[in-house]
Design a protein around this motif. Structure first.
Motif, PDB file in Angstrom:
ATOM      1  N   ALA A 547       0.868  -1.181   0.000  1.00 36.46           N
ATOM      2  CA  ALA A 547       0.000   0.000   0.000  1.00 36.46           C
ATOM      3  C   ALA A 547       0.898   1.223   0.000  1.00 36.46           C
ATOM      4  O   ALA A 547       1.896   1.269   0.719  1.00 36.46           O
ATOM      5  CB  ALA A 547      -0.903   0.003   1.221  1.00 36.46           C
ATOM      6  N   VAL A 548       0.541   2.187  -0.830  1.00 37.95           N
ATOM      7  CA  VAL A 548       1.381   3.366  -0.979  1.00 37.95           C
ATOM      8  C   VAL A 548       0.585   4.608  -0.590  1.00 37.95           C
ATOM      9  O   VAL A 548      -0.569   4.758  -0.993  1.00 37.95           O
ATOM     10  CB  VAL A 548       1.874   3.477  -2.443  1.00 37.95           C
ATOM     11  N   VAL A 564       4.874  -2.497   2.818  1.00 39.46           N
ATOM     12  CA  VAL A 564       5.024  -3.697   2.005  1.00 39.46           C
ATOM     13  C   VAL A 564       4.987  -4.949   2.876  1.00 39.46           C
ATOM     14  O   VAL A 564       5.661  -5.020   3.906  1.00 39.46           O
ATOM     15  CB  VAL A 564       6.368  -3.649   1.224  1.00 39.46           C
ATOM     16  N   THR A 565       4.194  -5.914   2.456  1.00 40.08           N
ATOM     17  CA  THR A 565       4.209  -7.232   3.080  1.00 40.08           C
ATOM     18  C   THR A 565       4.974  -8.183   2.172  1.00 40.08           C
ATOM     19  O   THR A 565       4.528  -8.464   1.062  1.00 40.08           O
ATOM     20  CB  THR A 565       2.769  -7.760   3.266  1.00 40.08           C
ATOM     21  N   PRO A 566       6.152  -8.653   2.627  1.00 36.86           N
ATOM     22  CA  PRO A 566       6.907  -9.573   1.776  1.00 36.86           C
ATOM     23  C   PRO A 566       6.237 -10.948   1.753  1.00 36.86           C
ATOM     24  O   PRO A 566       5.425 -11.257   2.631  1.00 36.86           O
ATOM     25  CB  PRO A 566       8.275  -9.672   2.471  1.00 36.86           C
ATOM     26  N   ARG A 567       6.587 -11.729   0.773  1.00 31.39           N
ATOM     27  CA  ARG A 567       6.084 -13.106   0.738  1.00 31.39           C
ATOM     28  C   ARG A 567       6.598 -13.868   1.956  1.00 31.39           C
ATOM     29  O   ARG A 567       7.629 -13.518   2.520  1.00 31.39           O
ATOM     30  CB  ARG A 567       6.563 -13.799  -0.543  1.00 31.39           C
ATOM     31  N   ARG A 581      12.745  -0.502  -5.104  1.00 29.76           N
ATOM     32  CA  ARG A 581      12.975   0.797  -5.759  1.00 29.76           C
ATOM     33  C   ARG A 581      13.357   0.607  -7.226  1.00 29.76           C
ATOM     34  O   ARG A 581      12.884   1.338  -8.095  1.00 29.76           O
ATOM     35  CB  ARG A 581      14.081   1.573  -5.025  1.00 29.76           C
ATOM     36  N   ALA A 582      14.184  -0.415  -7.485  1.00 28.61           N
ATOM     37  CA  ALA A 582      14.594  -0.685  -8.871  1.00 28.61           C
ATOM     38  C   ALA A 582      13.381  -1.092  -9.713  1.00 28.61           C
ATOM     39  O   ALA A 582      13.240  -0.698 -10.871  1.00 28.61           O
ATOM     40  CB  ALA A 582      15.662  -1.778  -8.898  1.00 28.61           C
ATOM     41  N   GLN A 583      12.501  -1.870  -9.086  1.00 33.89           N
ATOM     42  CA  GLN A 583      11.298  -2.313  -9.795  1.00 33.89           C
ATOM     43  C   GLN A 583      10.410  -1.118 -10.180  1.00 33.89           C
ATOM     44  O   GLN A 583       9.880  -1.043 -11.282  1.00 33.89           O
ATOM     45  CB  GLN A 583      10.528  -3.271  -8.880  1.00 33.89           C
ATOM     46  N   VAL A 584      10.276  -0.178  -9.268  1.00 34.04           N
ATOM     47  CA  VAL A 584       9.453   1.012  -9.540  1.00 34.04           C
ATOM     48  C   VAL A 584      10.098   1.851 -10.638  1.00 34.04           C
ATOM     49  O   VAL A 584       9.418   2.344 -11.544  1.00 34.04           O
ATOM     50  CB  VAL A 584       9.244   1.846  -8.253  1.00 34.04           C
ATOM     51  N   ALA A 585      11.427   1.991 -10.567  1.00 35.23           N
ATOM     52  CA  ALA A 585      12.125   2.769 -11.596  1.00 35.23           C
ATOM     53  C   ALA A 585      11.955   2.129 -12.958  1.00 35.23           C
ATOM     54  O   ALA A 585      11.816   2.820 -13.971  1.00 35.23           O
ATOM     55  CB  ALA A 585      13.606   2.879 -11.248  1.00 35.23           C
ATOM     56  N   LYS A 586      11.939   0.820 -13.001  1.00 35.27           N
ATOM     57  CA  LYS A 586      11.815   0.103 -14.274  1.00 35.27           C
ATOM     58  C   LYS A 586      10.406   0.246 -14.838  1.00 35.27           C
ATOM     59  O   LYS A 586      10.211   0.481 -16.015  1.00 35.27           O
ATOM     60  CB  LYS A 586      12.140  -1.377 -14.029  1.00 35.27           C
ATOM     61  N   GLU A 596      10.475   6.087   1.297  1.00 40.80           N
ATOM     62  CA  GLU A 596      10.534   5.251   2.493  1.00 40.80           C
ATOM     63  C   GLU A 596       9.773   3.960   2.221  1.00 40.80           C
ATOM     64  O   GLU A 596       8.682   3.993   1.645  1.00 40.80           O
ATOM     65  CB  GLU A 596       9.841   6.029   3.618  1.00 40.80           C
ATOM     66  N   ILE A 597      10.358   2.849   2.631  1.00 41.33           N
ATOM     67  CA  ILE A 597       9.668   1.561   2.491  1.00 41.33           C
ATOM     68  C   ILE A 597       9.609   0.912   3.863  1.00 41.33           C
ATOM     69  O   ILE A 597      10.633   0.739   4.518  1.00 41.33           O
ATOM     70  CB  ILE A 597      10.409   0.635   1.498  1.00 41.33           C
TER      71      ILE A 597
END
Ligand code: WTA
Length: 647
Positions: A547-548, A564-567, A581-586, A596-597
């Motif tokens: 949730a953001v 964030v809830t990890p698996r 963060r890399a995923q969002v940038a991609k 912040e995460i």
């Protein structure tokens, strides 16, 4: 209904300086008359359209309003590039500077109206040669180069709607926008300069086009000279095509309602909306507002620091300015390269008279220190503007004192991608200003503060900002999604536009915009949908749920916080934060990376399974959750969330 009453009570009032008021394009008395005329918006806009725009043939009807669908200047024919170029080169402005351009490394170009006209005609012919016809969409993905202005004007010349995608968006975001608009041609560059180094652009286009089979041609401007792969049969060099193109190209006589451009903006779902603008109404709106709000004169040197990839760049770097025959400055680079005084250096060297920027930039400069602007002679400035987010009175006062030397009026302009042009703003020779208020609607714009039911809210209470009458620059739709257009903007109240902002009015009738009240965050003046970021995060293999929300930030206005809830088999930690963060940038671009995460075992939800965002916003802002929490599914979740705070 969210509680958006303001505690803010700003008492300081700044009258227009006497000399400024005396010389202004729109003086107090005139403005009062225009406001009276504007009680019937059609009459006001028709007058401005007649006086300020060149039409090939007149309209039969000023407005055709079948809510929520509007047509302005029905039956009239015009052309945006004709208004921005041809009409100026018939007189003395022929050899006036249209564009002053500065690259980040310090290289410069001055392009006159006559020269810009020739280049635009040439590129219009290049597009025609590539088979682009009236109505075909052209995607443009380029840094702030003069060729960007040339390409967009060339599109308008032949009636091919452009879709400009901000250069900071990722390949995937570009691909989605190319495909949604169905663009056949992409115009781009090898790269650009940013923060002291060249960065690749063409490479991103190649990645996007690999999954966008509809793209037939890619035209590439050579900017940095870095090596690029040119795909035979698809890719063409700008300079080679331009060499062969004729500098004669008559402007297409386009219907006033002909689509001018599509510009994508974030909404409350994961998918951005292609905001559609049309020709005659938009042109009238941006021309008239630029002239009045910026008090434009022929001797001005105007600089708006926005990137053309956003609406501010469309309307107030290019169209509204060139249509007025003004001189507009374009800057390729970052504000702090090579040093923190780059902007002030540009203002001094070029003699900028009107400066228009975002509150985030102002707050950044405050933090960098007064010594940087103080090193430079900023006495050429006569007017300052802000756009994109609410400005806090403290930042307003600093801007007024340190940049404006206490002598320049400030125009705080409220508007949106959807409104096309400025809607609420002071008229600098006529309107008293108050730090933090966008003051009053432009003549002919009808704004109100309403509650959930559409009832007017009386001052000083807060409510939803609403626009209660059609205006010429209004969006004509969401590209390919009529239903979403109606639902997003026109279903809250009857025949009234819902902008998604909270606001209140003071007793003087001044508007104070409080910010977004939907699930859209305004980060550094850029709209980012919480859903977009969430769907990028959950695309990460180790993430179960996310949730953001936004939290207030001193510099960027809003900062993105992700819960964030990890698996189950994964531990939340720094590595996962980096990965997210890399995923969002991609998927979207670096601008959408969370500041912040926080990891949590579960997200707080209502019994029906809806994430309780209000609660998360409170937690993100650092406070204890307020209000009614009785619908929480699992109370223990709350305590855990607060413990999860990242250092
Ligand atoms: C916000 C940018 C307060 C607002 C032109 C709006 C502002 C959103 C102001 C549109 C202002 C813009 N004061 N808030 N002067 N100007 N906003 O589409 O929340 O990128 O809804 O258009 O920015 O952002 P957009």
């Amino acid at each position: 209904m969210p509680d958006i009453e303001s505690l803010l009570e700003e008492k300081r009032v700044f009258k227009p300086p006497r000399d400024f008021a005396r010389a202004a394009n729109w003086k107090r008395k005139q403005v009062a008359e225009l406001r009276r005329l504007g009680q019937k918006p059609e009459r006001l806009w028709a007058k401005l359209a007649r006086e300020q725009i060149a039409w090939f043939s007149p309209w039969k009807k000023v407005l055709d309003w079948k809510p929520p669908f509007a047509k302005w200047f029905v039956g009239a024919k015009t052309n945006v590039s004709y208004n921005c170029l041809d009409r100026h080169i018939q007189g003395w402005r022929r050899n006036k500077a249209a564009i002053l351009w500065e690259g980040e490394p310090g290289d410069t170009r001055t392009i006159t109206y006559a020269e810009l006209h020739r280049e635009v005609c040439r590129f219009a012919n290049v597009l025609k040669g590539l088979g682009v016809k009236r109505g075909d969409r052209v995607a443009i993905y380029m840094p702030m180069l003069p060729e960007l202005a040339i390409a967009m004007l060339a599109c308008t010349r032949i009636g091919a709607p452009h879709s400009i995608v901000f250069g900071g968006f990722s390949a995937e975001a570009l691909r989605d926008r190319i495909q949604d608009a169905g663009a056949r041609v992409v115009v781009t560059s090898d790269g650009g300069h940013r923060r002291g180094a060249p960065f690749p652009i063409k490479q991103t286009v190649d990645q996007a086009c690999a999954e966008a089979p509809g793209v037939e041609k890619v035209v590439v401007v050579r900017r940095t000279g870095q090596p690029v792969e040119m795909k035979p049969g698809r890719d063409l060099w700008w300079h080679e095509e331009m060499k062969q193109a004729s500098a004669k190209c008559p402007p297409a006589k386009l219907d006033s309602e002909h689509p001018l451009f599509i510009l994508y903006t974030s909404g409350t779902t994961g998918r951005p909306k292609g905001i559609l603008h049309s020709t005659g109404g938009y042109l009238t709106h941006v021309t008239a507002t630029a002239r009045a709000v910026f008090d434009l004169r022929d001797e001005d040197i105007y600089w708006c620091t926005a990137d053309i990839g956003w609406i501010t760049g469309h309307s107030y770097v290019i169209y509204g300015l060139l249509s007025n025959g003004a001189t507009t400055l374009m800057f390729e680079g970052a504000p702090t390269t090579p040093g923190p005084d780059r902007f002030w250096d540009i203002i001094e060297r070029w003699g900028v008279t009107i400066f228009y920027t975002a509150p985030t930039a102002i707050r950044t400069f405050i933090r960098l220190g007064d010594e940087h602007p103080k090193k430079h002679d900023l006495s050429s400035l006569r007017l300052l503007g802000t756009v994109g987010e609410p400005i806090n009175p403290e930042a307003w006062m600093w801007y007024h004192r340190v940049i404006g030397g206490g002598r320049c009026p400030i125009v705080d302009t409220w508007w949106q991608t959807e409104t096309g042009g400025i809607m609420i703003a002071p008229l600098p020779g006529a309107t008293d200003t108050k730090p933090g208020s966008a003051t009053l609607p432009f003549p002919g714009v009808h704004a109100a503060i309403l509650d959930e039911q559409g009832e007017p809210v009386s001052p000083p209470h807060g409510g939803f900002l609403a626009i209660t009458a059609p205006w010429p620059g209004m969006l004509r739709g969401i590209w390919g999604d009529r239903k979403r257009f109606v639902e997003t903007y026109w279903s809250k109240w009857r025949n009234t536009y819902f902008p998604g902002d909270g606001a209140h009015r003071d007793r003087r009738g001044y508007f104070w915009i409080m910010g977004r009240i939907d699930d859209v965050m305004n980060v550094s003046g850029h709209r980012i949908g919480t859903m977009e970021v969430e769907s990028a995060i959950v695309a990460h293999a180790d993430v179960a749920e996310a949730a953001v929300v936004g939290r207030p930030d001193e510099i960027t206005g809003t900062a993105i916080v992700a819960f964030v809830t990890p698996r189950s088999h994964v531990a939340g930690g720094e590595a996962l934060q980096r990965g997210i963060r890399a995923q969002v940038a991609k998927q979207i671009g670096a601008i959408a990376k969370p500041a912040e995460i926080r990891f949590t075992e579960a997200l707080p939800k209502t019994r029906s399974g809806k994430i309780m965002r209000r609660l998360l916003r409170d937690i993100a802002a650092g406070g204890a959750p307020a209000g009614d929490t009785s619908t929480l599914e699992d109370f223990s979740v709350l305590a855990k969330l607060r413990e999860s705070e990242e250092d």
